[in-house]
Design an enzyme around this catalytic site. Sequence first.
Site, short mmCIF file in Angstrom:
data_model
loop_
_atom_site.label_atom_id
_atom_site.label_comp_id
_atom_site.label_asym_id
_atom_site.label_seq_id
_atom_site.Cartn_x
_atom_site.Cartn_y
_atom_site.Cartn_z
N GLU A 99 0.82 -1.21 0.00
CA GLU A 99 0.00 0.00 0.00
C GLU A 99 0.86 1.27 0.00
O GLU A 99 0.57 2.21 -0.74
CB GLU A 99 -0.91 0.03 1.24
CG GLU A 99 -1.84 -1.15 1.36
CD GLU A 99 -1.31 -2.25 2.27
OE1 GLU A 99 -2.12 -2.83 3.02
OE2 GLU A 99 -0.09 -2.54 2.23
N CYS A 119 -2.80 -2.21 7.56
CA CYS A 119 -2.38 -2.00 8.95
C CYS A 119 -2.53 -0.53 9.33
O CYS A 119 -2.93 0.31 8.50
CB CYS A 119 -0.92 -2.44 9.10
SG CYS A 119 0.25 -1.35 8.25
#
Length: 164
Positions: A70, A98
Amino acid sequence: MIFLQPSDRIITMTDVENDIYFMRLALEEAKLAFIEGEIPVGAVLVKDGNIIVKTHNCREASKDPTGHAEILALRSGTNKNSSWRLLDAILYVTKEPCIMCAGAMVNARLGRLVYGCRDEKGGAVDSLYKLLSDKRLNHQVEVVSGILEDECAEILKRFFQKRR
């Protein structure tokens, strides 16, 4: 067929078909990570129906704790976008992000996140925290979850079984 989201945005089957198509590409990236010995998470950043970047985890190879798929996608996307804002972009990722990645999405003003499977131990979107929908923050990201969930979970399961 039309699905209603809490955000009142109307999602058509074309949206769902696009989500499946781009998630399959993210899964291909996750497979590359698996082959490279990285935790198999893949990401695809899309704007206006065009792929901006495809990437996957590379923490081991780069020896960089921020080497999550990401983060790499957001960095590349902002460089190609010539702006740190990604309001009109969609990030497809195989696993629930996360805390670090969710925080980066808020800071990048990401428009939409589509992810595959939940991360009950570290997920910051739905599982442990709900950072992307937290009204106390200056930006909220639209979230769609569960796209190709079984396939996304299966590659992670195989990876960790192989490592044991």
